[in-house]
Design a protein around this motif. Structure first.
Motif, PDB file in Angstrom:
ATOM      1  N   LEU A  87       0.652  -1.447  -0.284  1.00  8.60           N
ATOM      2  CA  LEU A  87       0.189  -0.783   0.320  1.00  8.60           C
ATOM      3  C   LEU A  87       0.880   1.425  -0.059  1.00  8.60           C
ATOM      4  CD1 LEU A  87      -3.102  -0.643   3.195  1.00  8.60           C
ATOM      5  CD2 LEU A  87      -2.826  -0.308   0.055  1.00  8.60           C
ATOM      6  N   PHE A  88       1.615   1.091   0.650  1.00 10.03           N
ATOM      7  CA  PHE A  88       3.055   2.138   0.491  1.00 10.03           C
ATOM      8  C   PHE A  88       3.852   2.711  -0.602  1.00 10.03           C
ATOM      9  CE2 PHE A  88       2.050   0.802   5.045  1.00 10.03           C
ATOM     10  CZ  PHE A  88       1.593   2.195   5.362  1.00 10.03           C
ATOM     11  N   ASN A  89       3.659   1.753  -1.344  1.00 13.43           N
ATOM     12  CA  ASN A  89       4.131   1.769  -2.439  1.00 13.43           C
ATOM     13  C   ASN A  89       3.371   1.576  -4.087  1.00 13.43           C
ATOM     14  OD1 ASN A  89       6.803   1.516  -3.980  1.00 13.43           O
ATOM     15  ND2 ASN A  89       7.278  -0.902  -3.768  1.00 13.43           N
ATOM     16  N   TYR A  90       3.077   1.714  -4.577  1.00 11.90           N
ATOM     17  CA  TYR A  90       1.934   2.512  -5.637  1.00 11.90           C
ATOM     18  C   TYR A  90       1.721   1.066  -5.813  1.00 11.90           C
ATOM     19  CZ  TYR A  90       2.928   7.751  -5.669  1.00 11.90           C
ATOM     20  OH  TYR A  90       3.504   8.853  -5.681  1.00 11.90           O
ATOM     21  N   ARG A  91       1.504  -0.165  -5.007  1.00  8.64           N
ATOM     22  CA  ARG A  91       1.365  -0.999  -5.797  1.00  8.64           C
ATOM     23  C   ARG A  91      -0.860  -1.837  -5.162  1.00  8.64           C
ATOM     24  NH1 ARG A  91       5.063  -5.255  -6.414  1.00  8.64           N
ATOM     25  NH2 ARG A  91       3.199  -5.829  -8.115  1.00  8.64           N
ATOM     26  N   ILE A  92      -1.215  -2.378  -6.006  1.00 11.42           N
ATOM     27  CA  ILE A  92      -2.261  -2.565  -5.940  1.00 11.42           C
ATOM     28  C   ILE A  92      -2.886  -3.958  -4.902  1.00 11.42           C
ATOM     29  CG2 ILE A  92      -4.239  -3.503  -6.487  1.00 11.42           C
ATOM     30  CD1 ILE A  92      -3.706  -2.441  -9.201  1.00 11.42           C
ATOM     31  N   THR A  93      -2.888  -4.066  -3.584  1.00 13.80           N
ATOM     32  CA  THR A  93      -3.100  -5.243  -2.654  1.00 13.80           C
ATOM     33  C   THR A  93      -4.753  -5.735  -3.233  1.00 13.80           C
ATOM     34  OG1 THR A  93      -2.088  -3.990  -0.986  1.00 13.80           O
ATOM     35  CG2 THR A  93      -3.693  -5.028  -0.184  1.00 13.80           C
ATOM     36  N   ASP A  94      -4.489  -6.958  -3.313  1.00 12.86           N
ATOM     37  CA  ASP A  94      -5.490  -8.290  -4.131  1.00 12.86           C
ATOM     38  C   ASP A  94      -5.421  -8.858  -3.153  1.00 12.86           C
ATOM     39  OD1 ASP A  94      -7.269  -9.002  -5.491  1.00 12.86           O
ATOM     40  OD2 ASP A  94      -5.994  -8.572  -7.324  1.00 12.86           O
ATOM     41  N   VAL A  95      -7.033  -9.023  -2.755  1.00 14.13           N
ATOM     42  CA  VAL A  95      -7.539  -9.626  -2.309  1.00 14.13           C
ATOM     43  C   VAL A  95      -7.214 -11.889  -2.762  1.00 14.13           C
ATOM     44  CG1 VAL A  95      -9.814 -10.408  -3.195  1.00 14.13           C
ATOM     45  CG2 VAL A  95      -9.128 -11.524  -0.750  1.00 14.13           C
ATOM     46  N   ASP A  96      -6.986 -11.392  -3.912  1.00 16.29           N
ATOM     47  CA  ASP A  96      -6.801 -12.855  -4.971  1.00 16.29           C
ATOM     48  C   ASP A  96      -5.177 -12.722  -4.178  1.00 16.29           C
ATOM     49  OD1 ASP A  96      -9.347 -12.497  -5.816  1.00 16.29           O
ATOM     50  OD2 ASP A  96      -8.494 -11.764  -8.000  1.00 16.29           O
ATOM     51  N   ASP A  97      -4.236 -12.385  -4.251  1.00 16.08           N
ATOM     52  CA  ASP A  97      -2.760 -12.529  -3.905  1.00 16.08           C
ATOM     53  C   ASP A  97      -3.098 -12.954  -2.599  1.00 16.08           C
ATOM     54  OD1 ASP A  97      -2.533 -10.888  -6.217  1.00 16.08           O
ATOM     55  OD2 ASP A  97      -1.419  -9.079  -4.914  1.00 16.08           O
ATOM     56  N   LEU A  98      -4.138 -12.799  -2.072  1.00 11.76           N
ATOM     57  CA  LEU A  98      -3.563 -12.979  -0.062  1.00 11.76           C
ATOM     58  C   LEU A  98      -4.482 -15.218  -0.753  1.00 11.76           C
ATOM     59  CD1 LEU A  98      -5.354 -11.083   1.819  1.00 11.76           C
ATOM     60  CD2 LEU A  98      -3.147 -11.737   1.931  1.00 11.76           C
ATOM     61  N   ILE A  99      -5.449 -15.348  -1.894  1.00 11.59           N
ATOM     62  CA  ILE A  99      -5.799 -16.767  -1.764  1.00 11.59           C
ATOM     63  C   ILE A  99      -4.599 -17.799  -2.516  1.00 11.59           C
ATOM     64  CG2 ILE A  99      -7.002 -17.547  -2.601  1.00 11.59           C
ATOM     65  CD1 ILE A  99      -9.371 -15.760  -2.065  1.00 11.59           C
ATOM     66  N   MET A 100      -4.460 -17.337  -3.352  1.00 12.88           N
ATOM     67  CA  MET A 100      -3.152 -17.681  -4.532  1.00 12.88           C
ATOM     68  C   MET A 100      -2.339 -17.884  -3.274  1.00 12.88           C
ATOM     69  SD  MET A 100      -5.136 -18.754  -7.244  1.00 12.88           S
ATOM     70  CE  MET A 100      -6.525 -17.975  -6.933  1.00 12.88           C
ATOM     71  N   ASN A 101      -1.537 -16.942  -3.145  1.00 11.59           N
ATOM     72  CA  ASN A 101      -0.256 -17.220  -1.963  1.00 11.59           C
ATOM     73  C   ASN A 101      -0.623 -18.659  -1.157  1.00 11.59           C
ATOM     74  OD1 ASN A 101       1.480 -14.980  -3.531  1.00 11.59           O
ATOM     75  ND2 ASN A 101       0.794 -13.576  -2.315  1.00 11.59           N
ATOM     76  N   THR A 102      -1.726 -18.755  -0.417  1.00  9.37           N
ATOM     77  CA  THR A 102      -1.660 -18.959   0.351  1.00  9.37           C
ATOM     78  C   THR A 102      -2.262 -21.120  -0.359  1.00  9.37           C
ATOM     79  OG1 THR A 102      -2.896 -17.557   1.830  1.00  9.37           O
ATOM     80  CG2 THR A 102      -3.363 -20.208   2.214  1.00  9.37           C
ATOM     81  N   ILE A 103      -2.748 -21.499  -1.724  1.00 12.42           N
ATOM     82  CA  ILE A 103      -3.234 -22.142  -2.645  1.00 12.42           C
ATOM     83  C   ILE A 103      -1.410 -22.020  -2.527  1.00 12.42           C
ATOM     84  CG2 ILE A 103      -3.546 -23.157  -4.285  1.00 12.42           C
ATOM     85  CD1 ILE A 103      -6.437 -21.089  -4.121  1.00 12.42           C
ATOM     86  N   GLY A 104       0.022 -21.468  -3.366  1.00 11.94           N
ATOM     87  CA  GLY A 104       0.707 -21.839  -2.950  1.00 11.94           C
ATOM     88  C   GLY A 104       1.656 -22.426  -2.216  1.00 11.94           C
ATOM     89  N   ALA A 105       1.337 -21.906  -1.149  1.00 10.48           N
ATOM     90  CA  ALA A 105       2.399 -22.429  -0.549  1.00 10.48           C
ATOM     91  C   ALA A 105       1.641 -23.801   0.652  1.00 10.48           C
ATOM     92  CB  ALA A 105       1.758 -22.122   1.537  1.00 10.48           C
ATOM     93  N   CYS A 106       0.158 -23.991   0.050  1.00 11.22           N
ATOM     94  CA  CYS A 106      -0.322 -25.094   0.452  1.00 11.22           C
ATOM     95  C   CYS A 106       0.518 -26.448  -0.549  1.00 11.22           C
ATOM     96  CB  CYS A 106      -1.251 -25.577   0.847  1.00 11.22           C
ATOM     97  SG  CYS A 106      -2.231 -24.623   1.957  1.00 11.22           S
ATOM     98  N   VAL A 107       0.241 -25.574  -2.147  1.00  8.99           N
ATOM     99  CA  VAL A 107       0.976 -26.881  -2.827  1.00  8.99           C
ATOM    100  C   VAL A 107       2.600 -27.639  -2.870  1.00  8.99           C
ATOM    101  CG1 VAL A 107       2.002 -26.818  -5.183  1.00  8.99           C
ATOM    102  CG2 VAL A 107      -0.616 -26.215  -4.645  1.00  8.99           C
ATOM    103  N   GLY A 108       3.173 -26.362  -2.049  1.00  6.11           N
ATOM    104  CA  GLY A 108       4.554 -26.469  -1.895  1.00  6.11           C
ATOM    105  C   GLY A 108       4.801 -27.388  -1.197  1.00  6.11           C
ATOM    106  N   TYR A 109       4.052 -27.296   0.183  1.00  6.97           N
ATOM    107  CA  TYR A 109       4.055 -28.484   1.018  1.00  6.97           C
ATOM    108  C   TYR A 109       3.440 -29.985   0.717  1.00  6.97           C
ATOM    109  CZ  TYR A 109       1.766 -30.920   5.676  1.00  6.97           C
ATOM    110  OH  TYR A 109       1.883 -32.176   6.696  1.00  6.97           O
ATOM    111  N   PHE A 110       2.574 -30.302   0.303  1.00  6.25           N
ATOM    112  CA  PHE A 110       2.087 -31.237  -0.827  1.00  6.25           C
ATOM    113  C   PHE A 110       3.826 -31.685  -1.126  1.00  6.25           C
ATOM    114  CE2 PHE A 110      -2.363 -29.985  -0.158  1.00  6.25           C
ATOM    115  CZ  PHE A 110      -2.758 -31.087   0.989  1.00  6.25           C
ATOM    116  N   ILE A 111       4.325 -30.960  -1.666  1.00  8.53           N
ATOM    117  CA  ILE A 111       5.453 -31.276  -2.891  1.00  8.53           C
ATOM    118  C   ILE A 111       6.095 -31.516  -2.111  1.00  8.53           C
ATOM    119  CG2 ILE A 111       7.652 -30.550  -4.017  1.00  8.53           C
ATOM    120  CD1 ILE A 111       5.423 -28.955  -5.776  1.00  8.53           C
ATOM    121  N   TRP A 112       6.509 -30.927  -0.442  1.00  4.20           N
ATOM    122  CA  TRP A 112       7.811 -31.319   0.983  1.00  4.20           C
ATOM    123  C   TRP A 112       6.749 -32.840   0.884  1.00  4.20           C
ATOM    124  CZ3 TRP A 112       6.158 -32.602   6.020  1.00  4.20           C
ATOM    125  CH2 TRP A 112       7.841 -33.213   6.793  1.00  4.20           C
ATOM    126  N   THR A 113       5.354 -33.124   1.466  1.00  3.65           N
ATOM    127  CA  THR A 113       4.641 -35.010   1.965  1.00  3.65           C
ATOM    128  C   THR A 113       5.155 -35.651   1.051  1.00  3.65           C
ATOM    129  OG1 THR A 113       3.194 -34.602   0.440  1.00  3.65           O
ATOM    130  CG2 THR A 113       2.919 -33.651   2.783  1.00  3.65           C
TER     131      THR A 113
END
Length: 192
Positions: free
Chosen positions: A122-148
Motif C-alpha cells: 500500500l505504501f509503494n503504489y501497488r495494488i493490494t489484492d485479495v486474489d494475491d492472498l488466496i493464491m499465495n496461500t494456495i502456493g504455500a499449500c502446494v509446496g507443502y504437498f510437494i514436501w510430503t
C-alpha cells in the motif's frame, strides 16, 4: 541487480544478527536451510516490491489501491505466478522445522506472510489484492504437498529446533529489515 543485492542485505543481515544474539546452536544442515529460507524471503520481498519506511515518509499517505473482490478478472498468469512464488515457502517450512509439518501451520504462515506483503505494498503504489492472498496461500499449500512427496525419499527426517516459531521470526525480521533499511532512492542515486 544492485536493488536485489541491497534487499538481500536488508533481509539477511538483521536475521543473522538475531541468530547470533540468540546463540542458536544448531546442525549444519539446519543452518544451511535457514540461510536458504532467508534468501527466499529476500527474493519474495524483492519480487513483491513492498514499500519501506522511506516510502511512508515521502508519500505521507497510502498510495496503493485495494481490490477486495475475489477472483476479479485480471488474468490467469498473475494467479499462477503468485502460486509459484509461495511454493518454496510451503516446501522449506516443513523441511527445516518439524513444528511446521502440518498443512494448517503452513497455510496460516503463508497467509500471514502474504498479508504482510499486501499491507506494505500500500505504501509503494501497488495494488493490494485479495486474489494475491488466496493464491499465495494456495502456493504455500502446494509446496507443502510437494514436501510430503519429497520426504518419502529422504532418510533423515529429524530437525533440531531451539527457537520457538523461528521461521515466523525470520519472516518478521526480514520484512522489518526491508521496511526500515531499504531505500531504493539510495541505490538509484548510487547507480547514476
Amino acid at each position: 541487480m544492485a536493488f536485489l543485492v541491497y534487499i538481500m542485505i536488508c533481509v539477511i543481515l538483521p536475521n543473522l544478527i538475531w541468530q547470533v544474539n540468540c546463540k542458536n546452536r544448531t546442525s549444519l544442515s539446519h543452518a544451511v536451510w535457514t540461510f536458504v529460507f532467508m534468501i527466499y524471503i529476500a527474493l519474495a520481498l524483492y519480487v513483491a516490491e513492498i514499500g519501506s519506511f522511506w516510502d511512508m515518509i515521502s508519500y505521507k499517505k497510502l498510495m496503493g489501491s485495494i481490490n477486495t473482490e475475489p477472483f476479479a478478472p485480471g488474468g490467469f498468469k498473475p494467479d499462477v505466478l503468485n502460486i509459484i512464488m509461495f511454493m518454496p515457502l510451503g516446501f522449506l517450512l516443513p523441511l527445516n522445522w518439524s513444528s511446521f509439518r502440518s498443512l494448517r501451520k503452513v497455510a496460516i504462515t503463508g497467509l500471514g506472510f502474504s498479508a504482510l506483503i499486501e499491507f506494505f505494498q500500500l505504501f509503494n503504489y501497488r495494488i493490494t489484492d485479495v486474489d494475491d492472498l488466496i493464491m499465495n496461500t494456495i502456493g504455500a499449500c502446494v509446496g507443502y504437498f510437494i514436501w510430503t512427496v519429497f520426504r518419502r525419499f529422504v532418510k533423515n527426517k529429524r530437525t533440531i529446533e531451539r527457537i520457538k516459531a523461528e521461521p515466523v521470526k525470520l519472516i518478521m525480521i526480514g520484512i522489518l529489515g526491508v521496511c526500515f533499511f531499504y531505500n531504493w532512492r539510495f541505490v538509484d542515486a548510487m547507480s547514476l
